[in-house]
Design an enzyme around this catalytic site. Structure first.
Site, PDB file in Angstrom:
ATOM      1  N   PRO A 105       0.852  -1.331   0.192  1.00 42.02           N
ATOM      2  CA  PRO A 105      -0.107  -0.011   0.175  1.00 42.02           C
ATOM      3  C   PRO A 105       0.914   1.230  -0.014  1.00 42.02           C
ATOM      4  CG  PRO A 105       0.020  -1.025   2.264  1.00 42.02           C
ATOM      5  CD  PRO A 105       0.686  -2.004   1.233  1.00 42.02           C
ATOM      6  N   ASP A 106       0.330   2.213  -0.478  1.00 41.83           N
ATOM      7  CA  ASP A 106       1.031   3.417  -0.567  1.00 41.83           C
ATOM      8  C   ASP A 106       0.743   4.268   0.762  1.00 41.83           C
ATOM      9  OD1 ASP A 106       2.093   5.871  -1.269  1.00 41.83           O
ATOM     10  OD2 ASP A 106       0.381   6.594  -2.417  1.00 41.83           O
ATOM     11  N   PHE A 107       1.598   3.738   1.720  1.00 40.63           N
ATOM     12  CA  PHE A 107       1.377   4.434   3.006  1.00 40.63           C
ATOM     13  C   PHE A 107       1.794   5.605   3.519  1.00 40.63           C
ATOM     14  CE2 PHE A 107       5.369   1.954   2.928  1.00 40.63           C
ATOM     15  CZ  PHE A 107       5.965   2.894   3.983  1.00 40.63           C
ATOM     16  N   ARG A 108       2.666   6.067   2.492  1.00 38.27           N
ATOM     17  CA  ARG A 108       3.062   7.404   2.870  1.00 38.27           C
ATOM     18  C   ARG A 108       2.082   8.590   2.321  1.00 38.27           C
ATOM     19  NH1 ARG A 108       8.203   8.099   4.925  1.00 38.27           N
ATOM     20  NH2 ARG A 108       9.378   6.262   4.453  1.00 38.27           N
ATOM     21  N   ASN A 163      12.829   1.533   0.065  1.00 36.51           N
ATOM     22  CA  ASN A 163      11.640   0.957   0.651  1.00 36.51           C
ATOM     23  C   ASN A 163      11.738   0.067   1.913  1.00 36.51           C
ATOM     24  OD1 ASN A 163      10.428   1.534  -1.598  1.00 36.51           O
ATOM     25  ND2 ASN A 163      10.964  -0.154  -2.986  1.00 36.51           N
ATOM     26  N   ASP A 167       9.750  -2.431   2.849  1.00 36.01           N
ATOM     27  CA  ASP A 167       8.984  -3.702   2.887  1.00 36.01           C
ATOM     28  C   ASP A 167       9.822  -4.891   2.795  1.00 36.01           C
ATOM     29  OD1 ASP A 167       9.706  -3.790   0.063  1.00 36.01           O
ATOM     30  OD2 ASP A 167       8.371  -2.269  -0.413  1.00 36.01           O
TER      31      ASP A 167
END
Ligand SMILES: [Zn+2]
Length: 397
Positions: A153-156, A227, A229
């Site tokens: 997910p584009d959590f930023r 990243n 992740d």
């Protein structure tokens, strides 16, 4: 601020509390801040000086770039937009811009990448250079764009992805999730993110395996990733080939006694929505993700030798907006081809292009596939992906 032995990866600094507020700003500005400020330019100028000149100076010079950032912050002051907040406000308008490629073309200054009549390099040329082993010290800069195809997910971005899931926690503002002071008051939101991104939840994709193949062929000098992740590790790239600029969940550190632990030790806690505690001193254990106000990992300073040594630079899936990461793109020697594989034209590819810059715009995986095709590595890629998929399947069982 100068990197010194025994300073660890810097996570401890945040714990020193008040005294490090200024560093926090520099970090927020220089690391999380978007390109476009004076400090970024100074950092870039410095990095360029390094790259164009003779051998890199020792690490203390790196402190200078942080110092420069700090000085420029002090000059403008927090109210004037020095702090992270002000920075967020200023990112809109102050992008340093020379003439765009389009404007250059209109004004007859030559098209994209034209530089004094030198032949414009193509992706095909780069593939040839790699195949002829003329490029064998490849540095890669990677960002979120290589992970979105894996479903990360584009959590930023506030308002999207994970941030919306955090509403239940009533955090004062989205960035609080990466702030130490907030973390010590309420670590839950951060561990919600940790639960989502803990190694094993997502799988590497084609782009990650391409980087792994570069490593297998012995031509990956270093992968610099923004990243958190861990998909580069999951793809089988050894940690010593990488600089995880914003940290990793693979290791964790006790916030009190500073003991180091494998991230895996706390998987059970994180998955059960429990805040992990140190088994020695009971302090909260924090995964080694770089928070606002923390220094970048010591390994980041490898750029001082990696970039001047590189003979090819790939910039993949990053908007080159986060400093000091973004400035690294300018730190390779000017004769070194730089290949951007990204949705949009970004960073120096947009405003400081060189004749040997190549931009493969559009879908990131599509761009990597095109390069693999030109390299004639299709079969090897398929074999690698298949082998790794079987490994991950077996692990999941
Ligand atoms: Zn402890």
């Amino acid at each position: 601020m100068a990197p010194g032995k025994g300073e660890g990866s810097g996570e401890g600094r945040g714990l020193r509390g008040k005294g490090e507020g200024c560093e926090g700003w520099v970090r927020a500005r220089s690391c999380e801040g978007r390109r476009g400020g004076e400090a970024g330019d100074e950092a870039q100028g410095w990095a360029l000086g390094q790259a164009e000149g003779t051998p890199p100076r020792a690490a203390p010079s790196a402190a200078l770039c942080f110092l420069a950032a700090w000085r420029s912050l002090r000059e403008r002051g927090p109210k004037d937009g020095g702090g992270p907040r002000g920075l967020a406000r200023r990112i809109q308008g102050t992008r340093p811009f020379s003439l765009s490629a389009a404007a250059r073309a209109i004004l007859g200054l030559g098209g994209w990448g034209d530089d004094g009549g030198k032949k414009q390099l193509t992706l095909q040329d780069v593939a040839k250079l790699i195949r002829k082993k003329e490029c064998r010290r490849i540095v890669v800069m990677a960002g979120a764009g290589i992970s979105t195809p894996s479903g990360i997910p584009d959590f930023r971005s506030p308002g999207s992805g994970l941030y919306s899931n955090l509403e239940q926690y009533d955090i004062p503002y989205p960035e609080a999730i990466f702030e130490l002071t907030y973390f010590f008051v309420n670590p839950k939101p951060f561990f919600t993110l940790a639960k989502e991104l803990y190694p094993g939840n997502y799988r590497p994709n084609y782009a990650h395996y391409f980087l792994r193949l570069l490593h297998d062929k012995g031509i990956l000098l270093r992968l610099y990733t923004q990243n958190i992740d861990g998909l580069e590790r999951a793809a089988g790239i050894p940690p010593d080939r990488m600089v995880e600029a914003h940290g990793t969940f693979a290791t964790a550190t006790c916030t009190v006694c500073r003991r180091k632990f494998p991230g895996e030790d706390f998987r059970g806690d994180v998955m059960a929505d429990k805040v992990p505690h140190c088994r020695v001193c009971t302090g909260i254990v924090k995964p080694d993700i770089v928070f606002f106000g923390e220094e970048l990992p010591q390994r980041f300073f490898l750029h001082l030798t990696d970039f001047p040594m590189a003979d090819l630079l790939f910039v993949i899936g990053t908007s080159l907006e986060v400093e000091p990461f973004a400035s690294l793109a300018g730190a390779v020697r000017s004769s070194v081809p730089r290949v951007l594989i990204n949705r949009d034209l970004v960073g120096p590819f947009a405003w400081q292009q060189r004749y040997n810059d190549i931009a493969q715009l559009g879908d990131v995986v599509g761009g990597v596939e095109k390069l693999v095709e030109l390299l004639d590595w299709n079969e090897e890629m398929q074999a690698l992906i298949q082998k790794e998929k079987e490994k991950l399947d077996a692990k999941d069982k």
